[in-house]
Every structure is written in C-alpha cells, then in structure tokens.
Design a protein around this motif. Sequence first.
Motif, PDB file in Angstrom:
ATOM      1  N   ASP A   1       0.838  -1.212   0.000  1.00  0.00           N
ATOM      2  CA  ASP A   1       0.000   0.000   0.000  1.00  0.00           C
ATOM      3  C   ASP A   1       0.866   1.252   0.000  1.00  0.00           C
ATOM      4  OD1 ASP A   1      -2.391  -1.367  -0.027  1.00  0.00           O
ATOM      5  OD2 ASP A   1      -2.627  -1.359   2.163  1.00  0.00           O
ATOM      6  N   ALA A   2       1.937   1.234   0.799  1.00  0.00           N
ATOM      7  CA  ALA A   2       2.849   2.380   0.832  1.00  0.00           C
ATOM      8  C   ALA A   2       3.512   2.571  -0.516  1.00  0.00           C
ATOM      9  CB  ALA A   2       3.897   2.182   1.923  1.00  0.00           C
ATOM     10  N   ALA A   3       3.851   1.470  -1.191  1.00  0.00           N
ATOM     11  CA  ALA A   3       4.478   1.554  -2.512  1.00  0.00           C
ATOM     12  C   ALA A   3       3.529   2.172  -3.523  1.00  0.00           C
ATOM     13  CB  ALA A   3       4.915   0.160  -2.964  1.00  0.00           C
ATOM     14  N   ARG A   4       2.251   1.777  -3.459  1.00  0.00           N
ATOM     15  CA  ARG A   4       1.280   2.355  -4.397  1.00  0.00           C
ATOM     16  C   ARG A   4       1.129   3.853  -4.181  1.00  0.00           C
ATOM     17  NH1 ARG A   4      -1.206  -2.782  -3.907  1.00  0.00           N
ATOM     18  NH2 ARG A   4      -2.268  -2.217  -1.983  1.00  0.00           N
ATOM     19  N   LEU A   5       1.127   4.280  -2.919  1.00  0.00           N
ATOM     20  CA  LEU A   5       1.029   5.711  -2.629  1.00  0.00           C
ATOM     21  C   LEU A   5       2.248   6.468  -3.148  1.00  0.00           C
ATOM     22  CD1 LEU A   5      -0.428   5.595   1.005  1.00  0.00           C
ATOM     23  CD2 LEU A   5      -1.575   6.501  -1.034  1.00  0.00           C
ATOM     24  N   SER A   6       3.400   5.795  -3.191  1.00  0.00           N
ATOM     25  CA  SER A   6       4.615   6.419  -3.696  1.00  0.00           C
ATOM     26  C   SER A   6       4.779   6.215  -5.197  1.00  0.00           C
ATOM     27  CB  SER A   6       5.837   5.823  -2.977  1.00  0.00           C
ATOM     28  OG  SER A   6       5.780   6.073  -1.589  1.00  0.00           O
ATOM     29  N   VAL A   7       3.803   5.537  -5.816  1.00  0.00           N
ATOM     30  CA  VAL A   7       3.857   5.197  -7.245  1.00  0.00           C
ATOM     31  C   VAL A   7       5.183   4.482  -7.540  1.00  0.00           C
ATOM     32  CG1 VAL A   7       3.316   6.007  -9.572  1.00  0.00           C
ATOM     33  CG2 VAL A   7       2.618   7.376  -7.605  1.00  0.00           C
TER      34      VAL A   7
END
Length: 318
Positions: free
Chosen positions: A179-185
């Motif tokens: 989820d954190a990776a998706r927020l950071s694209v």
Amino acid sequence: MHIVAVLALDGVIPFDLATPLEVFGRVRLADGSTPYEVRVYSAAGTVRAGAFTLDAPWGLETLLDADTIMLPGCADGAVVVPEGVLTLLRKAAADGTRLASICVGAFILAETGLLDGLRATTHWLAASALAARYPRVEVDPGVLYVDNGQFLTSAGAAAGLDLCLHLIRRDHGSAVAADAARLSVMPLEREGGQAQFIVPEQPPTPRGSTLEPLLRWMQENTDVDLTLGDIAARGGMSIRTLNRRFREQTGTTPLQWLLRARIRRAQHLLEASDEPVEQIAGRVGFGSPTAFRDRFKRVVGASPQTYRAAFRRSASPR
C-alpha cells in the motif's frame, strides 16, 4: 508508536530528507492507524538544504527516543560530522536503535565506525570514495540497498524509497508495504540493482600511450571474435608483452578491456536502435545470444530486454 528520526545536518540533500518523511508519514495499517511518527532533528535549529533553509523542530537532546534514525546525505561529501552527533549515533546503536542511510548518508554512518566489517552501499558515483575513506567497510556499488539487520544503507535517490519500503515490510508485512508503494507510485521491488543505472565509462584510451592505436582498433572491431594472438599481432608484440603493457597502461587485461568495449557498444545499440537482441549479440562479438545475455546481465545487473525497456531513447520528433 514507532518514532522515525530523520537527522538533518547542514547541507542536507532535500530529496534524501523528504523521502522518509513522505514514505513513513503516509503508512496506514488495516485499521487506519498510523504506525510511525516521523520527526526531523538537527544539531542546530536552522539547516541549509540547497535552495532553501529549514527549521528542524527537534533537537538532539531527544534523539535517543527514536526507534529508527534515518541519515540523509549531505551535498558536501566531505562534510565534518560533529563529534557530538557521532557519539549520539553510537549510543543509539548500543541501545538497539535501527540506523539507516540514504545515498551519501552512508558516509555519516561509516564515520561512526558502525559499518566496520559490514557490507554497505551508496550512490555509485561515491562508492569508490566511500571505500577509500573507510577501508574496513565492504562497499558494494551494484545494489539498491544493504540490510545488515540493525544497520542499513541505500544507493542514490530513488533507492532511498526502496529502502524505506523494505523497512516497512520488515515492520508490518508485505500488504502494508505494498500500500505504501502504491502511494509512492513505486513497485515494492525493483528488478536488478544500481549497476544498471551506472553510466559505463568508455574503456580508457590513454592519450599518447604506446597502446593508443591498438585500443582504437579494438574499439572499431568489437564485432570480431578477437583472440589474444590477434591483438598481439596487430600491436606487433608478443602476448606476454601485450599483457604487461595492458596492465601498466589500462590497469586490466586485453580481453577484459575488449569485453567492456563490447558491453558499452551493446548498451548504446539497445538504447538507440530497434535491432533484436540476437542481432546485437552478433554485432558486439558474441557468437551466441545466450552467452551475450548471460554476460550482459553479469556486468550490467539487468537483462538486455530489461535494460532496453528502462533506457530506450524516445524517437526524435519529426
């Protein structure tokens, strides 16, 4: 609440500083709670950060409250770290605090002595300087980050994101980290290491050296299956003399020098042409596409296809 302290020394690199603030600050658990409190610390209230200055709200007197201390790099790689800061970092480590560096922040961590005997990384441009300054540190310039458990280091720029996501995964599992990776694209894991991002130096051609004409001829014939005998004959010397002169004037062997020239030529063709990998393999002197793929991945850290996907130049506008 896990406290992440970001230590801002004078001359801190803004990107390195912002990376842990953004990545850890956005993390949410399944119940919506925030597992990290991110704080910026400095030895002095006002810190220069390139085009701007910042006032850090936290002083060093509470740095030992942190569970993780992030060390962003400084623009001046030769910056002198205050002894009081080094003492606090050593004390934090003795208390079990996790310390992680981003980019050339590895110089700060290495200055404490905590990386002695350990493997570490930094931006590839600074790797040789880190190894020279701290010979007891095993510097690996080809990876995105190194996890030694309590002490972690990362390569330049975006590799700081990789490191932060790795720490989140260690703390809270892959789902939270994803989820954190998706927020950071960002992908949670990137293929390869930073070797694929290193701009390879053209194999050295010492001006005025006795080998210069021979080296230029080798560069012009990377598509030919040259042997040591061929190279020695072209240079008008014995194989033994050829090897000795190469060591003296280039620091490597004739065949290793030729390999670098072939890989550099292959990278150029992958970036600038649409030629199939099999055809490029032949154009740079490899008799087998499989051998080319294996050697390219070993040297560059990524397959030819992955390298082309990452670095293919856009077509010129018409």
